[in-house]
Design a protein around this motif. Structure first.
Motif, PDB file in Angstrom:
ATOM      1  N   ASP A  51       0.823  -1.213   0.000  1.00 30.04           N
ATOM      2  CA  ASP A  51       0.000   0.000   0.000  1.00 30.04           C
ATOM      3  C   ASP A  51       0.854   1.259   0.000  1.00 30.04           C
ATOM      4  O   ASP A  51       0.522   2.241  -0.665  1.00 30.04           O
ATOM      5  N   GLN A  52       1.984   1.235   0.696  1.00 27.92           N
ATOM      6  CA  GLN A  52       2.887   2.386   0.696  1.00 27.92           C
ATOM      7  C   GLN A  52       3.504   2.589  -0.688  1.00 27.92           C
ATOM      8  O   GLN A  52       3.617   3.719  -1.172  1.00 27.92           O
ATOM      9  N   TYR A  53       3.913   1.487  -1.286  1.00 30.47           N
ATOM     10  CA  TYR A  53       4.532   1.566  -2.613  1.00 30.47           C
ATOM     11  C   TYR A  53       3.516   2.036  -3.652  1.00 30.47           C
ATOM     12  O   TYR A  53       3.831   2.862  -4.508  1.00 30.47           O
ATOM     13  N   ALA A  54       2.290   1.533  -3.554  1.00 27.56           N
ATOM     14  CA  ALA A  54       1.235   1.959  -4.474  1.00 27.56           C
ATOM     15  C   ALA A  54       1.012   3.462  -4.361  1.00 27.56           C
ATOM     16  O   ALA A  54       0.868   4.157  -5.368  1.00 27.56           O
ATOM     17  N   SER A  60      -2.711   1.486  -7.988  1.00 23.46           N
ATOM     18  CA  SER A  60      -3.451   0.606  -7.077  1.00 23.46           C
ATOM     19  C   SER A  60      -2.530  -0.484  -6.527  1.00 23.46           C
ATOM     20  O   SER A  60      -1.482  -0.791  -7.110  1.00 23.46           O
ATOM     21  N   GLU A  61      -2.967  -1.082  -5.423  1.00 24.92           N
ATOM     22  CA  GLU A  61      -2.215  -2.208  -4.866  1.00 24.92           C
ATOM     23  C   GLU A  61      -2.248  -3.406  -5.813  1.00 24.92           C
ATOM     24  O   GLU A  61      -1.291  -4.184  -5.859  1.00 24.92           O
ATOM     25  N   GLN A  62      -3.320  -3.543  -6.573  1.00 25.53           N
ATOM     26  CA  GLN A  62      -3.404  -4.622  -7.556  1.00 25.53           C
ATOM     27  C   GLN A  62      -2.337  -4.434  -8.640  1.00 25.53           C
ATOM     28  O   GLN A  62      -1.751  -5.408  -9.120  1.00 25.53           O
ATOM     29  N   GLU A  63      -2.101  -3.185  -9.015  1.00 20.67           N
ATOM     30  CA  GLU A  63      -1.057  -2.914 -10.011  1.00 20.67           C
ATOM     31  C   GLU A  63       0.322  -3.221  -9.444  1.00 20.67           C
ATOM     32  O   GLU A  63       1.203  -3.705 -10.167  1.00 20.67           O
ATOM     33  N   VAL A  64       0.524  -2.946  -8.158  1.00 14.94           N
ATOM     34  CA  VAL A  64       1.791  -3.281  -7.507  1.00 14.94           C
ATOM     35  C   VAL A  64       1.976  -4.797  -7.507  1.00 14.94           C
ATOM     36  O   VAL A  64       3.057  -5.299  -7.837  1.00 14.94           O
ATOM     37  N   ALA A  65       0.935  -5.537  -7.145  1.00 15.65           N
ATOM     38  CA  ALA A  65       1.015  -7.005  -7.141  1.00 15.65           C
ATOM     39  C   ALA A  65       1.355  -7.528  -8.535  1.00 15.65           C
ATOM     40  O   ALA A  65       2.162  -8.456  -8.673  1.00 15.65           O
ATOM     41  N   LYS A  66       0.768  -6.931  -9.543  1.00 12.46           N
ATOM     42  CA  LYS A  66       1.057  -7.346 -10.920  1.00 12.46           C
ATOM     43  C   LYS A  66       2.507  -7.019 -11.282  1.00 12.46           C
ATOM     44  O   LYS A  66       3.208  -7.840 -11.882  1.00 12.46           O
ATOM     45  N   LEU A  67       2.961  -5.842 -10.911  1.00 12.68           N
ATOM     46  CA  LEU A  67       4.339  -5.434 -11.182  1.00 12.68           C
ATOM     47  C   LEU A  67       5.329  -6.377 -10.505  1.00 12.68           C
ATOM     48  O   LEU A  67       6.328  -6.778 -11.100  1.00 12.68           O
ATOM     49  N   LEU A  68       5.041  -6.735  -9.253  1.00 12.20           N
ATOM     50  CA  LEU A  68       5.937  -7.601  -8.485  1.00 12.20           C
ATOM     51  C   LEU A  68       5.711  -9.083  -8.777  1.00 12.20           C
ATOM     52  O   LEU A  68       6.446  -9.931  -8.293  1.00 12.20           O
ATOM     53  N   ALA A  74       7.725  -9.898  -2.503  1.00 16.07           N
ATOM     54  CA  ALA A  74       8.816 -10.058  -3.456  1.00 16.07           C
ATOM     55  C   ALA A  74      10.067  -9.385  -2.914  1.00 16.07           C
ATOM     56  O   ALA A  74       9.992  -8.488  -2.073  1.00 16.07           O
ATOM     57  N   LEU A  75      11.205  -9.820  -3.412  1.00 10.40           N
ATOM     58  CA  LEU A  75      12.483  -9.190  -3.083  1.00 10.40           C
ATOM     59  C   LEU A  75      13.015  -8.538  -4.347  1.00 10.40           C
ATOM     60  O   LEU A  75      13.106  -9.183  -5.394  1.00 10.40           O
TER      61      LEU A  75
END
Length: 109
Positions: A51-54, A60-68, A74-75
């Motif tokens: 959520d912080q990165y988003a 969105s957090e969904q976009e972050v999950a997709k990116l990672l 993820a590391l």
């Protein structure tokens, strides 16, 4: 274009020994182990919630999950400053799953 992935056999005995050696070095002998405290020992290893990165990316957090490429964590390695970031989804319902994810990503580090 051909994409090739190389897999090596996991050395579980070495991973276990490395984990025990780290805990001994840190003077940790009681359970439960605070994975976040262990992570904070390493000066070039940082924690970042999805959520912080988003918010920082204005997405969105969904976009972050997709990116990672993971709903859990993820590391990432930043070659510019030789830092690692463990990203994790703090909104997963299970605190145990979050703890496992952090420990798993620490293992990759």
């Amino acid at each position: 274009m051909t994409v090739m992935t190389t897999y090596r056999d996991a050395n579980y005995a070495l991973a276990q020994k490395s984990a025990y050696d780290l805990l001994e070095t840190l003077g940790i002998s009681n359970l439960p182990i605070s994975v976040k405290k262990v992570i904070r020992v390493f000066p070039n290893l940082h924690l970042q919630r999805y959520d912080q990165y988003a918010k920082s990316l204005q997405c969105s957090e969904q976009e972050v999950a997709k990116l990672l490429q993971s709903d859990d964590g993820a590391l990432w390695y930043n070659a510019d400053d030789n830092d690692y970031i463990i990203f994790y989804n703090a909104k997963i319902d299970s605190k145990e799953r979050i703890r496992f994810t952090l420990a798993h990503e620490l293992g990759h580090y």
